[in-house]
Design a protein around this motif. Structure first.
Motif, short mmCIF file in Angstrom:
data_model
loop_
_atom_site.label_atom_id
_atom_site.label_comp_id
_atom_site.label_asym_id
_atom_site.label_seq_id
_atom_site.Cartn_x
_atom_site.Cartn_y
_atom_site.Cartn_z
N UNK A 74 3.35 -19.71 49.83
CA UNK A 74 3.93 -21.00 49.47
C UNK A 74 5.40 -20.84 49.11
N UNK A 75 6.25 -21.86 49.40
CA UNK A 75 7.64 -21.81 48.95
C UNK A 75 7.77 -21.60 47.45
N UNK A 76 6.75 -22.06 46.72
CA UNK A 76 6.78 -21.94 45.26
C UNK A 76 6.85 -20.49 44.83
N UNK A 77 6.20 -19.62 45.59
CA UNK A 77 6.14 -18.21 45.22
C UNK A 77 7.51 -17.55 45.22
N UNK A 78 8.42 -18.06 46.02
CA UNK A 78 9.76 -17.47 46.08
C UNK A 78 10.78 -18.23 45.23
N UNK A 79 10.39 -19.41 44.73
CA UNK A 79 11.33 -20.24 43.98
C UNK A 79 11.13 -20.09 42.47
N UNK A 80 9.89 -20.13 42.03
CA UNK A 80 9.57 -20.17 40.59
C UNK A 80 9.07 -18.82 40.11
N UNK A 81 9.54 -18.40 38.96
CA UNK A 81 9.06 -17.17 38.34
C UNK A 81 7.57 -17.31 38.00
N UNK A 82 6.74 -16.42 38.54
CA UNK A 82 5.30 -16.53 38.39
C UNK A 82 4.84 -16.53 36.94
#
Length: 633
Positions: free
Chosen positions: A585-593
């Motif tokens: 998901x794009x989220x995985x590269x945008x938001x700190x897990x």
């Protein structure tokens, strides 16, 4: 209402191949126009159309031609003053073959060229291929009610009502625009001219585009002026507005299919319904929905209004099956879109379609007449305080206090001052931007990954808002706020939501309060005729006191809303958690897990309400899953 699409290959193309591609592009827009399809292809141009028949049902097919086929048009929308323009053209010697507004635009272009758009009152997006000059002319209405995406690589120019048509035509490189994603996380939507894809743009509202082999030129043809408010009494402006509203409603009643109105029980839609009752000879068909949760039900007030205007009233009780419709909603939006009121809008359009094909709405009243008092009143007060203190004192003083002041929902409301102190330390424009966004600067910095921040190269979403606010000619903070909301929030959130959710059900929605004559009238009102004694829409309330039940005049704004926080903790919890685990998901590269997991834990425990943020996360994840599906949802 319709769907349009097409492409121009200035170097030439194979007609059979172009037609095959064009049919794929038009077919995926069939929900926008289920009644007919049409195509035009020559050695350079390919234009496609899907029609939802509203006026002139037996003719008016598109693409439509003039000058022995040398000029071709595809058009999406309605022109409300087309009869007046037709009479003007007939007086100049033009002869018409249809009774539809499309031919009026086409012959208007032949007569006046690009200046034809200034004569149009309506909602529209159209493309005209002028084979005489090998030139494409595209235009979008003043406030952007109808969408228009385009892709241009120098040799090929492609356009469509929706992104999905460009995708199935292989005319949409799928590299994501990282700045658009940053805007999405800040606003919940992607403002024009950006789209989710780096190579695709949206034509901004009130613009036209001239495209040739040599150049692609964008020109703005309309500006809304807030300068020099005209001093008048409340009674004077109420009388003038009443006439404007009735005329705006009257010209939107032209239809050869069933027509009604959305009746929410709020001030704006009830004024539109009351005006319809004044100018129609038959009872108004009113459509209202309620949700099984009592907190989200306005049916009793809508019913009272319907009885007052003697409407043909229809009520629908909805138990939202949110997990069943979210995939459909994200497919229709084409881009990540996080306004959760899309859910009730989907249902109200679905229900209205059972009775009518055209529905009037009350959209535009808040932006035009100062309805967003929860933002406008604090912003105006802050602006006055800023004017009293020089920036050299104000910035360090309030900046320090704002940094130190705690941000906590547990504080009593009178002590929740952190945002105010932070806003006082910056300019009016930056403070207004902060009031619009979900992610404050410090939250954005904490959430975004290092790589994503680096890839943005210093971009921040204020760059999208600042030109509207700072470029406004309004003399005060209220006017600048309204100006920005009309051209930014209304266009790229409200109108996108209404267009996609209505077109998903092949329903046309018309908005009298967005008539440009009403917006121009409202922009020139003095501030004290918009907001007074902490109440907005003063003028609309005054007219309501003359035309509607007394119970409505001072009713607080509710609008469409859903129990998003509760849904995310229950039936939508598995959806969110699956998205958070998706490493592609794009989220995985945008938001700190680690940070996002901490926020999700807070939301599940109920210690903080992060529903706005996680609704956005969910819609981005669902968009990723559905955006390449070429089948109708």
């Amino acid at each position: 209402m319709c769907g349009i699409t097409g492409f121009i290959n200035f170097g030439g193309h194979n007609r059979a191949d172009a037609l095959s591609r064009l049919k794929r592009m038009a077919d995926i827009l069939r929900h926008r126009g289920p009644d007919e399809e049409g195509f035009y292809v020559d050695d350079h141009a390919a234009l496609g159309h899907r029609r939802l028949s509203i006026i002139d049902l037996n003719s008016g097919q598109q693409p439509m031609a003039a000058l022995n086929g040398q000029v071709q048009i595809v058009f999406n929308g309605e022109i409300y003053n087309f009869l007046e323009i037709r009479h003007e053209l007939e007086a100049k010697g033009y002869r018409f073959n249809t009774r539809c507004d499309t031919e009026v635009i086409l012959l208007g272009y032949v007569e006046w060229g690009e200046q034809c758009v200034a004569k149009l009152n309506g909602m529209f997006a159209f493309a005209i291929w002028d084979n005489r000059y090998q030139q494409l002319f595209l235009a979008r209405d003043r406030v952007g009610k109808k969408p228009l995406y385009y892709y241009h690589n120098g040799q090929t120019f492609a356009f469509a009502s929706e992104l999905k048509a460009l995708r199935v035509g292989d005319l949409c490189p799928d590299e994501l625009d990282l700045e658009a994603l940053d805007c999405y996380f800040s606003f919940g939507y992607i403002p024009a001219p950006k789209s989710i894809y780096k190579a695709v743009k949206k034509l901004p509202a009130s613009r036209y585009l001239r495209v040739s082999k040599q150049a692609c030129t964008e020109i703005r043809y309309w500006n809304l002026s807030f300068a020099d408010p005209i001093p008048r009494t409340l009674d004077e402006v109420t009388e003038e507005f009443a006439a404007l509203l009735d005329e705006a409603v009257r010209c939107r009643l032209m239809s050869e299919v069933p027509l009604g109105v959305f009746l929410s029980g709020g001030l704006d839609s009830t004024l539109v319904a009351a005006s319809m009752a004044r100018v129609m000879k038959t009872p108004v068909i009113t459509n209202s929905i309620g949700f099984d949760a009592q907190d989200f039900n306005e049916l009793p007030l809508a019913r009272e209004v319907a009885e007052h205007i003697q409407a043909d009233h229809h009520e629908f009780i909805v138990k939202p099956q949110v997990t069943d419709i979210l995939d459909k909603i994200t497919w229709h939006f084409d881009e990540p879109f996080a306004d959760s009121s899309a859910v009730p809008t989907w249902y109200v359009c679905q229900m209205a379609k059972q009775k009518v094909t055209v529905a009037l709405s009350g959209d535009g009243g808040d932006e035009g007449f100062g309805g967003y008092t929860f933002r406008y009143i604090p912003h105006v007060l802050e602006s006055r305080l800023r004017a009293m203190l020089p920036a050299v004192l104000r910035r360090p003083l309030f900046g320090l206090v704002g940094t130190m002041w705690p941000r906590s929902a547990r504080l009593p409301k009178p002590l929740r001052l952190k945002t105010i102190f932070e806003n006082l330390a910056v300019s009016d424009a930056e403070a207004f931007y902060r009031d619009l966004i979900w992610l404050r600067d410090e939250t954005r910095t904490a959430l975004y990954s290092h790589d994503f921040m680096q890839a943005l190269h210093g971009f921040t979403p204020i760059e999208m808002v600042y030109p509207f606010y700072a470029g406004s000619d309004a003399p005060d903070a209220l006017g600048r706020s309204q100006d920005t909301d009309i051209h930014f929030y209304m266009t790229d959130d409200i109108l996108v939501k209404v267009d996609r959710m209505s077109m998903a059900h092949s329903l046309e929605v018309r908005s009298p309060l967005m008539d440009y004559r009403i917006l121009e009238f409202a922009a020139r009102l003095p501030t004290d005729l918009k907001i007074q004694n902490s109440k907005g829409k003063l003028l609309l309330r005054k007219l309501a006191s003359q035309r509607l039940p007394a119970s409505l005049e001072n009713r607080p704004k509710l609008g469409f809303s859903i129990p998003a926080a509760a849904w995310l903790r229950s039936e939508l919890k598995p959806v969110i958690e699956q998205i958070l685990l998706d490493k592609y998901s794009p989220i995985a590269t945008i938001i700190e897990g680690k940070k996002i997991r901490s926020l999700w834990k807070e939301h599940l425990e109920g210690s903080r309400d992060h529903s706005v943020f996680f609704w956005g996360i969910m819609m981005l994840g669902l968009w990723k899953s559905n955006c390449y599906d070429s089948s109708e949802q």
